[in-house]
Design a protein around this motif. Structure first.
Motif, PDB file in Angstrom:
ATOM      1  N   GLU A   1      91.784 -17.698 -36.232  1.00 16.52           N
ATOM      2  CA  GLU A   1      91.321 -17.545 -34.864  1.00 16.52           C
ATOM      3  C   GLU A   1      89.860 -17.992 -34.726  1.00 16.52           C
ATOM      4  N   VAL A   2      89.051 -17.658 -35.731  1.00 18.96           N
ATOM      5  CA  VAL A   2      87.616 -17.968 -35.669  1.00 18.96           C
ATOM      6  C   VAL A   2      87.362 -19.469 -35.763  1.00 18.96           C
ATOM      7  N   ILE A   3      88.161 -20.159 -36.583  1.00 19.13           N
ATOM      8  CA  ILE A   3      87.886 -21.590 -36.773  1.00 19.13           C
ATOM      9  C   ILE A   3      88.679 -22.493 -35.826  1.00 19.13           C
ATOM     10  N   ALA A   4      89.580 -21.890 -35.043  1.00 12.04           N
ATOM     11  CA  ALA A   4      90.371 -22.714 -34.119  1.00 12.04           C
ATOM     12  C   ALA A   4      89.444 -23.418 -33.134  1.00 12.04           C
ATOM     13  N   GLY A   5      89.515 -24.711 -33.064  1.00  6.56           N
ATOM     14  CA  GLY A   5      88.688 -25.469 -32.124  1.00  6.56           C
ATOM     15  C   GLY A   5      87.265 -25.698 -32.584  1.00  6.56           C
ATOM     16  N   ALA A   6      86.856 -25.089 -33.705  1.00  7.24           N
ATOM     17  CA  ALA A   6      85.477 -25.262 -34.184  1.00  7.24           C
ATOM     18  C   ALA A   6      85.309 -26.610 -34.864  1.00  7.24           C
ATOM     19  N   ARG A   7      84.146 -27.198 -34.675  1.00  6.17           N
ATOM     20  CA  ARG A   7      83.830 -28.469 -35.328  1.00  6.17           C
ATOM     21  C   ARG A   7      82.812 -28.255 -36.453  1.00  6.17           C
ATOM     22  N   SER A   8      81.922 -27.282 -36.302  1.00  3.40           N
ATOM     23  CA  SER A   8      80.904 -26.995 -37.322  1.00  3.40           C
ATOM     24  C   SER A   8      80.933 -25.508 -37.639  1.00  3.40           C
ATOM     25  N   VAL A   9      81.216 -25.197 -38.907  1.00  2.00           N
ATOM     26  CA  VAL A   9      81.360 -23.802 -39.323  1.00  2.00           C
ATOM     27  C   VAL A   9      80.408 -23.520 -40.480  1.00  2.00           C
ATOM     28  N   LEU A  10      79.699 -22.396 -40.403  1.00  2.00           N
ATOM     29  CA  LEU A  10      78.884 -21.930 -41.518  1.00  2.00           C
ATOM     30  C   LEU A  10      79.735 -21.072 -42.436  1.00  2.00           C
ATOM     31  N   VAL A  11      79.555 -21.230 -43.743  1.00  2.32           N
ATOM     32  CA  VAL A  11      80.260 -20.384 -44.696  1.00  2.32           C
ATOM     33  C   VAL A  11      79.232 -19.817 -45.663  1.00  2.32           C
ATOM     34  N   LEU A  12      79.072 -18.498 -45.661  1.00  2.00           N
ATOM     35  CA  LEU A  12      78.070 -17.853 -46.509  1.00  2.00           C
ATOM     36  C   LEU A  12      78.754 -17.184 -47.686  1.00  2.00           C
TER      37      LEU A  12
END
Lengths: 267, 267
Positions: B113-124
């Motif tokens: 749900e969080v990454i749906a449609g996202a183009r730039s994602v931070l991963v910590l």
């Protein structure tokens, strides 16, 4: 070789340089009056001594002596050796990284000497927070800036917290304090620098555009709270902004300065 | 309208949510057990409430009531009103920005749900320091990232200090905690993201080069101390570095992440 002096009493007057390190106001007065500053942690102590600052004394628990043996060998200053509990009693906090040193401040060089030959210079107006000053020096040094100038009221880069957060960048990056606030930026322009002020002003252009193709650049950063003074904002040659998403608070000054240094260094 | 409850005793059991705010270990247990988190400061309290988090209670000195009147009007939760001295006695520190609120944590959304449609994602991965988590969320949100994912052992973005340093970015940037550490990055690759790990590894390429022309990117950041785990470093699609001057310590994680977010967002 430093003389090892065992300390058994937190009230020992020889420890005066190390009293109440969390009391910023007291420390400011004490350090100015005695022309000293403190370095904290093995790596930072080492860099301060290698940077050529004369040592007044060291203070550390026994377990830090070995790691700093080569540094202690370079000076005749006393090294006060005490338990960690006693060190905490003197300084007012738990000294995580063990070693402390008290060093002699040197006269700051003239501006002309600091900017001679420099191509990228940081200029800090009234940064209030010591950790931000340290972070900005560190980013500037890491990303290829040649020097830093600080306004008359900017926080002290040689304050213990500045040095620690900056990992000693203040010892490697040439810097000085500007004697004159009002004409600081025009003076830099006269010296051949294009002064680029980071600001949210209406006429600010994206930072990449502002620095593109420039030779000598002075990147100008303002206070955490209210930003640059109107005088500095208006007397800069150019005003630049880091493009940001609408509705989000601006980056904090350490993050913004890192981005601005990166972009400026790669112009 | 929140019910105003005057408090005259620091031991009042109704203030349990606000005890000993400087004791990180105690707070972690208390907040997890009760499913709550604290917001501090007028602006951040406002953003938390506007973000839709149910309010358990407010706590503030009388002079903050007016500024938050519209926020207090939206809920029936109690608002504990007390002197600043009493507030300090309860919380264990001087509450500079006056207002506090205790809010209800919501179940974290699924990764998909969080990454749906996202183009730039931070991963910590394992960022330890709450202020760094907050600073990274703030930089990501300001520079145009769409979402954040955090590893199972990353510090809590809803911890009071994270929220405060991030100026509430945690309420606007969609985020969740990754359920699986081992295959987190391959799973993102399978979802169409190119995972780009920021690292000092030998085969790292400059960040601009690593992200050039990419569509969906997951920018992967490691711990302040030892950086990324070998597993994450090796399971990322690409390894990238911020070019730095030789001999200088690397940028701190907040500065490095700001630069990496800037470059990635502008790819």
């Amino acid at each position: 070789m430093a003389e090892l002096v065992e300390i058994a009493d937190a009230g020992d007057p020889r420890l005066a340089d190390y009293r109440d390190l969390r009391d910023v106001q007291l420390r400011k007065h004490l350090e100015a009056e005695h022309g000293l500053f403190l370095a904290e942690g093995e790596k930072v102590v080492r860099r301060a001594v290698e940077g050529g600052f004369p040592v007044r004394s060291f203070l550390m628990a026994p377990r830090w002596l070995d790691g700093l043996a080569d540094v202690l060998a370079t000076t005749d200053a006393p090294c006060y050796v005490l338990s960690e509990a006693l060190a905490e009693e003197v300084t007012g906090f738990h000294v995580h990284r063990g070693a402390l040193a008290s060093l002699v401040r040197r006269p700051l060089p003239p501006v002309a000497e600091v900017i001679a030959g420099a191509r990228s210079v940081l200029v800090l107006e009234d940064i209030v927070d010591h950790t931000n000053v340290g972070a900005i020096f560190r980013s500037g040094a890491a990303l290829g800036f040649d020097a830093a100038l600080i306004a008359p009221r900017c926080a002290d880069p040689l304050y213990r917290r500045s040095i620690k957060v900056g990992m000693g960048a203040v010892f490697s990056l040439p810097w000085t304090r500007l004697p004159d606030w009002h004409d600081a930026l025009p003076t830099l322009s006269d010296a051949g620098f294009t002064t680029v002020a980071l600001t949210l002003a209406d006429d600010a252009v994206p930072i990449e555009e502002a620095v593109a193709g420039l030779d000598k650049v002075a990147l100008v950063l303002g206070s955490e709270g209210h930003g640059l003074s109107p005088r500095w904002e208006q007397s800069a040659d150019r005003r630049a902004v880091i493009p940001m998403k609408a509705g989000i608070d601006s980056l904090n000054v350490a993050a913004a300065s890192a981005v601005a240094c990166y972009v400026t260094a790669r112009r």
